[in-house]
Design an enzyme around this catalytic site. Structure first.
Site, PDB file in Angstrom:
ATOM      1  N   ARG A  77       7.588 -19.552   7.538  1.00  0.00           N
ATOM      2  CA  ARG A  77       6.942 -20.339   6.489  1.00  0.00           C
ATOM      3  C   ARG A  77       7.905 -21.399   5.947  1.00  0.00           C
ATOM      4  NH1 ARG A  77       6.583 -18.109   2.287  1.00  0.00           N
ATOM      5  NH2 ARG A  77       7.689 -16.186   2.787  1.00  0.00           N
ATOM      6  N   LYS A 220      -0.898 -16.853   4.468  1.00  0.00           N
ATOM      7  CA  LYS A 220      -0.317 -16.772   3.143  1.00  0.00           C
ATOM      8  C   LYS A 220      -0.985 -17.786   2.202  1.00  0.00           C
ATOM      9  CE  LYS A 220       2.514 -13.255   2.875  1.00  0.00           C
ATOM     10  NZ  LYS A 220       2.952 -12.672   4.086  1.00  0.00           N
ATOM     11  N   HIS A 239       1.432  -8.005  -2.830  1.00  0.00           N
ATOM     12  CA  HIS A 239       2.075  -8.152  -1.522  1.00  0.00           C
ATOM     13  C   HIS A 239       2.571  -6.765  -1.095  1.00  0.00           C
ATOM     14  CE1 HIS A 239       5.437  -9.980   1.118  1.00  0.00           C
ATOM     15  NE2 HIS A 239       4.295 -10.004   1.759  1.00  0.00           N
ATOM     16  N   SER A 258       9.929  -9.513   2.934  1.00  0.00           N
ATOM     17  CA  SER A 258       9.868  -9.604   4.391  1.00  0.00           C
ATOM     18  C   SER A 258      10.937  -8.729   5.048  1.00  0.00           C
ATOM     19  CB  SER A 258      10.068 -11.061   4.797  1.00  0.00           C
ATOM     20  OG  SER A 258       9.816 -11.191   6.171  1.00  0.00           O
ATOM     21  N   LYS A 262       7.018  -2.876   5.379  1.00  0.00           N
ATOM     22  CA  LYS A 262       5.614  -2.684   4.993  1.00  0.00           C
ATOM     23  C   LYS A 262       4.738  -2.392   6.208  1.00  0.00           C
ATOM     24  CE  LYS A 262       5.128  -6.730   3.023  1.00  0.00           C
ATOM     25  NZ  LYS A 262       6.523  -7.177   3.249  1.00  0.00           N
ATOM     26  N   THR A 263       4.814  -3.279   7.195  1.00  0.00           N
ATOM     27  CA  THR A 263       3.936  -3.139   8.362  1.00  0.00           C
ATOM     28  C   THR A 263       4.319  -1.901   9.182  1.00  0.00           C
ATOM     29  OG1 THR A 263       3.588  -5.519   8.433  1.00  0.00           O
ATOM     30  CG2 THR A 263       3.112  -4.297  10.454  1.00  0.00           C
ATOM     31  N   ASP A 277      -0.271  -5.843   4.575  1.00  0.00           N
ATOM     32  CA  ASP A 277       0.434  -6.924   3.869  1.00  0.00           C
ATOM     33  C   ASP A 277      -0.149  -7.400   2.533  1.00  0.00           C
ATOM     34  OD1 ASP A 277       2.779  -8.684   4.174  1.00  0.00           O
ATOM     35  OD2 ASP A 277       1.322 -10.296   4.235  1.00  0.00           O
ATOM     36  N   ARG A 342       6.537 -12.643  16.173  1.00  0.00           N
ATOM     37  CA  ARG A 342       5.462 -11.923  15.479  1.00  0.00           C
ATOM     38  C   ARG A 342       4.329 -11.576  16.420  1.00  0.00           C
ATOM     39  NH1 ARG A 342       5.589 -10.657   9.728  1.00  0.00           N
ATOM     40  NH2 ARG A 342       7.439 -11.747   9.016  1.00  0.00           N
TER      41      ARG A 342
HETATM   42  P1  ATP Z   1       6.731  -9.133   6.396  1.00  0.00           P
HETATM   43  O1  ATP Z   1       6.387  -9.274   4.942  1.00  0.00           O
HETATM   44  O2  ATP Z   1       7.578 -10.266   6.874  1.00  0.00           O
HETATM   45  O3  ATP Z   1       5.541  -8.884   7.255  1.00  0.00           O
HETATM   46  P2  ATP Z   1       7.393  -6.270   6.551  1.00  0.00           P
HETATM   47  O4  ATP Z   1       7.810  -5.683   5.241  1.00  0.00           O
HETATM   48  O5  ATP Z   1       6.037  -5.970   7.024  1.00  0.00           O
HETATM   49  O6  ATP Z   1       7.729  -7.850   6.538  1.00  0.00           O
HETATM   50  P3  ATP Z   1       8.193  -5.073   9.016  1.00  0.00           P
HETATM   51  O7  ATP Z   1       7.414  -5.966   9.901  1.00  0.00           O
HETATM   52  O8  ATP Z   1       7.674  -3.689   8.823  1.00  0.00           O
HETATM   53  O9  ATP Z   1       8.464  -5.765   7.616  1.00  0.00           O
HETATM   54  O10 ATP Z   1       9.675  -5.070   9.553  1.00  0.00           O
HETATM   55  C1  ATP Z   1      10.615  -4.046   9.400  1.00  0.00           C
HETATM   56  C2  ATP Z   1      11.582  -4.173  10.559  1.00  0.00           C
HETATM   57  O11 ATP Z   1      12.720  -3.334  10.362  1.00  0.00           O
HETATM   58  C3  ATP Z   1      10.928  -3.709  11.841  1.00  0.00           C
HETATM   59  O12 ATP Z   1      11.393  -4.528  12.883  1.00  0.00           O
HETATM   60  C4  ATP Z   1      11.457  -2.265  11.975  1.00  0.00           C
HETATM   61  O13 ATP Z   1      11.504  -1.843  13.308  1.00  0.00           O
HETATM   62  C5  ATP Z   1      12.843  -2.396  11.405  1.00  0.00           C
HETATM   63  N1  ATP Z   1      13.418  -1.151  10.825  1.00  0.00           N
HETATM   64  C6  ATP Z   1      14.591  -0.604  11.165  1.00  0.00           C
HETATM   65  N2  ATP Z   1      14.857   0.485  10.433  1.00  0.00           N
HETATM   66  C7  ATP Z   1      13.850   0.650   9.574  1.00  0.00           C
HETATM   67  C8  ATP Z   1      13.562   1.602   8.548  1.00  0.00           C
HETATM   68  N3  ATP Z   1      14.397   2.598   8.268  1.00  0.00           N
HETATM   69  N4  ATP Z   1      12.402   1.474   7.868  1.00  0.00           N
HETATM   70  C9  ATP Z   1      11.572   0.449   8.128  1.00  0.00           C
HETATM   71  N5  ATP Z   1      11.790  -0.490   9.083  1.00  0.00           N
HETATM   72  C10 ATP Z   1      12.917  -0.400   9.804  1.00  0.00           C
HETATM   73 MN    MN Z   2       4.429  -7.196   7.542  1.00  0.00          MN
END
Ligand code: ATP
Ligand code: MN
Length: 552
Positions: A77, A220, A239, A258, A262-263, A277, A342
Site C-alpha cells: 500500500r 483497504k 482491523h 501487518s 491475524k490471517t 482481516d 500475497r
Molecule cells: P496483514 O494485516 O498484512 O494481512 P497478518 O496479521 O494477517 O498481516 P499474517 O499474514 O498472518 O499477518 O502473517 C504472519 C506471518 O508470520 C506469516 O508468514 C507466518 O507464517 C509468520 N509467523 C511466524 N511465526 C509466527 C507465529 N508465532 N505466529 C504467527 N505467525 C507467525
Molecule cells: Mn492478513
C-alpha cells in the site's frame, strides 16, 4: 479450432445473441462519464482467467491453478499518498493528520476526471458489483471499475459475491472505486507529492486510484469507508481476524498490525473461520466485511500452514510471487520481487469457514504483536484499562535492515492496530470497543508472536506451533484459570503455565542469557510506549492512562 470451441461451450454464440436481445437493459457506465462500450460485469473466475492470460502480459497461471499477477512498481500500500476530501459535512469528524491528509473537492474532481479519462482510453473495462459486510442490514453495495482482469478477480474474491438474483436487483452502488492504477497522478496537481494518489470522498462515497496497481489498495479502500460509516451508526469496525467456537457460535477476535499473524492464526482447524482481516461488531454480534482472505505468502509451506496452502488453487490470485518458468511451481521463499508476496482466496476455500461469516459476541479479544525486541511475554492477561491502553498504542516491531547486514528492531505504534485505515480519531473506536467488551464480558489478552530468547539477532521468532497452543488455551479457558505472575515493567499478569508450551518461555527474562540486557531492553521498550502514548493522553480515561508501563 473455432468449431471445437463452439462445441465445448454450452453458451454458443447464437445463444449468447439471443440472451442479449432478451436481456434489456444493457449495462453501461455512462452515468460516470465512461463511454467504453465493452464493459464486462461480474465475469466468472474462469472468464477472468481467460482475459488475464490473453490480455495481460503480467499474468500467468501456477501449477496449482492459482492466477499469478504482477502488480508492477508498487507491491504494497501507499499510505503516504492517501488523500481525503475536506468537506463541511465530515470535516469535524475526521482524524486529520498524516493518516488522513486533506485535499479540496476541486483536487478530488481533477483526479477523478483524470482516472475516468484514462479508463475511457481502454478498449474494455471490468466491473465488479458485490457487497461489503455479511450482515444484510449493514452491508454496502460496492462497485469496482478497473482495467486489469486480475484486479476484477481480486475484488470478486475479496468482496461478498452476490447471487444471480442479488446481482439482478443490485441497483445503484453505495460505494464506487475507480481503479486507474496503471496511470499516474500528475505531480503538479495541488496536494500531490508523487505519481501515486489514492483519493477518498466520504460525501460522494467514491475512491479514485492513480499510480498504483497493488490490489490491496482497493480492499483497504472499502475498509476505510466502513471505518467511517460503521461508527457513525454505533457499529465498531475493526482491523482484526475472527474465529468462532464450533459449539457455542461465540467469537474471538485477533487484532494486530501487518505480519503479526491475524490471517495465519485464524486458519485454525479447531475453530470456525469468520474472517482474516476486517470485521464489524454490532449489537447482534460480529460480521466479516469481506468475502475472501489475503494471506502473506512469504515462506509458506504445506506443513506449517496447510489450510492457506491448499486454498491457493484455481480461483485464487497469487501476487508478485516467483515461479519456475517450466513447471510453474511457485517458490514461496523467493522474495526477489517483494517481501510482501500475497495470496487471495475466497473464504469458502478454507474448509472450516462459516458461511455466512457472522458469529456471536466475542468471548476473547486478543492483541497480537510481533515484538522483535523479545521482551513481551508470549501471552499476558490484560485488565480492561490495560486492554484500552494497548488498543490505543497498537504496538508491533519491524526488523529494519541497516548497513552491513546489521539489523535493529524498530517499534511501530499504530492506534487501534490499524491507524492507516482509521477515519475518526482513535478514541472513537477505543470507546466503542471498551463499551462492547464490558457489555459482553470479553477477556483481553496480549500475545507476542515475535521474538523469544533475545531480540532479533540473538533470539528467534516464536514457533507458530507454540502460538497456536496459546491461542487454543485462551479459547478453551485454560489460560483464564492459569496462575499468573505480574510483569514488573509492563504491569500485566503473565500466565506461568500453558498446555503444550514449555513453561520456561512464558517469562521472557528467563529465556535471555544476559539478564541485564533484558532489563535494559524492557526499559527501552517501556519508554517507547510511554512517549508514544503522550499523543493520546489528553483524551484518555485516567485509569487507561495509568495502565501503561510505569515510569522509572
Ligand atoms: P496483514 O494485516 O498484512 O494481512 P497478518 O496479521 O494477517 O498481516 P499474517 O499474514 O498472518 O499477518 O502473517 C504472519 C506471518 O508470520 C506469516 O508468514 C507466518 O507464517 C509468520 N509467523 C511466524 N511465526 C509466527 C507465529 N508465532 N505466529 C504467527 N505467525 C507467525
Ligand atoms: Mn492478513
Amino acid at each position: 479450432m473455432a468449431a471445437t470451441q463452439t462445441k465445448l461451450r454450452k453458451d454458443s454464440p447464437s445463444k449468447e445473441s439471443q440472451k442479449e436481445s432478451a436481456q434489456a437493459p444493457t449495462f453501461d457506465l455512462a452515468q460516470y462519464g465512461i463511454t467504453v462500450a465493452d464493459i464486462r460485469r461480474n465475469l466468472s473466475p474462469a472468464e477472468l482467467y481467460k482475459e488475464a492470460l490473453r490480455q495481460d502480459a503480467q499474468c500467468d497461471v501456477a501449477d496449482t491453478g492459482a492466477l499469478i499477477a504482477l502488480s508492477g512498481e508498487k507491491t504494497g500500500r501507499s499510505p503516504k499518498d492517501k488523500r481525503v476530501v475536506e468537506h463541511p459535512d465530515s470535516k469535524g469528524e475526521v482524524w486529520w493528520g498524516s493518516v488522513n491528509v486533506p485535499i479540496d473537492n476541486e483536487t478530488f474532481d481533477v483526479n477523478r476526471e483524470r482516472a475516468i479519462d484514462y479508463l475511457n482510453t481502454r478498449q474494455r473495462l471490468y466491473v465488479v458489483d458485490a457487497f461489503a459486510g455479511w450482515d444484510p442490514k449493514n452491508r454496502a453495495r460496492v462497485r469496482i471499475i478497473c482495467t486489469r482482469p486480475y484486479h476484477a478477480l481480486f475484488m470478486h474474491i475479496m468482496l461478498i459475491r452476490p447471487t444471480a438474483d442479488e446481482l439482478r436487483s443490485f441497483g445503484e452502488p453505495d460505494v464506487v472505486i475507480y481503479n486507474a492504477g496503471e496511470f499516474p497522478a500528475n505531480q503538479r496537481t495541488k496536494g500531490m507529492t508523487s505519481k501515486t494518489s489514492v483519493d477518498l470522498s466520504l460525501e460522494r462515497k467514491e475512491f479514485v486510484i492513480l499510480g498504483t496497481e497493488y490490489a490491496g489498495e482497493m480492499k483497504k479502500g472499502v475498509f476505510t469507508m466502513m471505518n467511517y460509516f460503521g461508527p457513525k451508526r454505533g457499529i465498531l469496525s475493526m482491523h482484526c481476524s475472527a474465529t468462532a467456537d464450533k459449539k457455542t457460535g461465540l467469537s474471538s477476535l485477533l487484532f494486530g498490525l501487518s505480519g503479526t499473524g491475524k490471517t495465519t492464526l485464524s486458519a485454525d482447524p479447531g475453530r470456525l473461520l469468520i474472517g482474516d482481516d476486517e470485521h464489524c461488531w454490532s449489537d447482534q454480534g460480529i460480521f466479516n466485511i469481506e468475502g475472501g482472505c489475503y494471506a502473506k505468502a512469504i515462506d509458506l509451506t504445506p506443513e506449517s500452514e496447510p489450510e492457506i496452502f491448499q486454498a491457493l488453487r484455481f480461483g485464487a490470485v497469487l501476487e508478485n510471487v516467483v515461479f519456475d518458468p517450466e513447471t510453474h511451481a511457485v517458490d514461496f521463499h523467493d522474495t526477489s520481487i517483494t517481501q510482501n508476496t500475497r495470496g487471495a482466496y475466497p473464504i469458502e476455500f478454507i474448509r472450516n469457514a462459516k458461511i455466512p461469516c457472522v458469529a456471536g459476541h466475542p468471548t476473547d479479544v486478543i492483541f497480537l504483536t510481533c515484538d522483535a525486541f523479545g521482551v513481551l511475554p508470549p501471552v499476558s492477561k490484560l485488565t480492561p484499562a490495560q486492554a484500552m491502553y494497548h488498543f490505543i498504542s497498537g504496538y508491533t516491531a519491524k526488523v529494519a535492515g541497516t548497513e552491513m547486514g546489521v539489523t535493529e528492531p524498530q517499534a511501530t505504534f499504530s492506534p487501534c492496530f490499524g491507524g492507516p485505515f482509521l477515519v475518526w480519531r482513535p478514541a472513537k473506536y477505543a470507546e466503542l470497543l471498551a463499551k462492547k467488551m464490558e457489555q459482553h464480558k470479553a477477556n483481553a489478552w496480549l500475545v507476542n508472536t515475535g521474538w523469544s530468547g533475545g531480540s532479533h539477532g540473538t533470539g528467534s521468532r516464536m514457533k507458530l506451533k507454540l502460538t497456536r497452543a496459546i491461542i487454543t488455551a485462551i479459547h478453551n479457558g485454560d489460560l483464564a484459570k492459569a496462575k499468573t505472575q505480574r510483569d514488573p515493567v509492563f504491569g500485566f499478569d503473565v500466565p506461568i503455565a500453558c498446555p503444550d508450551v514449555p513453561s520456561e518461555i512464558l517469562i521472557p527474562r528467563n529465556t535471555w542469557s544476559d539478564k541485564a540486557s533484558y532489563d535494559a531492553t524492557a526499559q527501552k521498550l517501556a519508554g517507547l510506549f510511554r512517549s508514544n502514548f503522550e499523543k493520546y493522553a489528553d483524551g484518555a480515561r485516567p485509569d487507561v492512562r495509568a495502565a501503561g508501563p510505569a515510569a522509572t
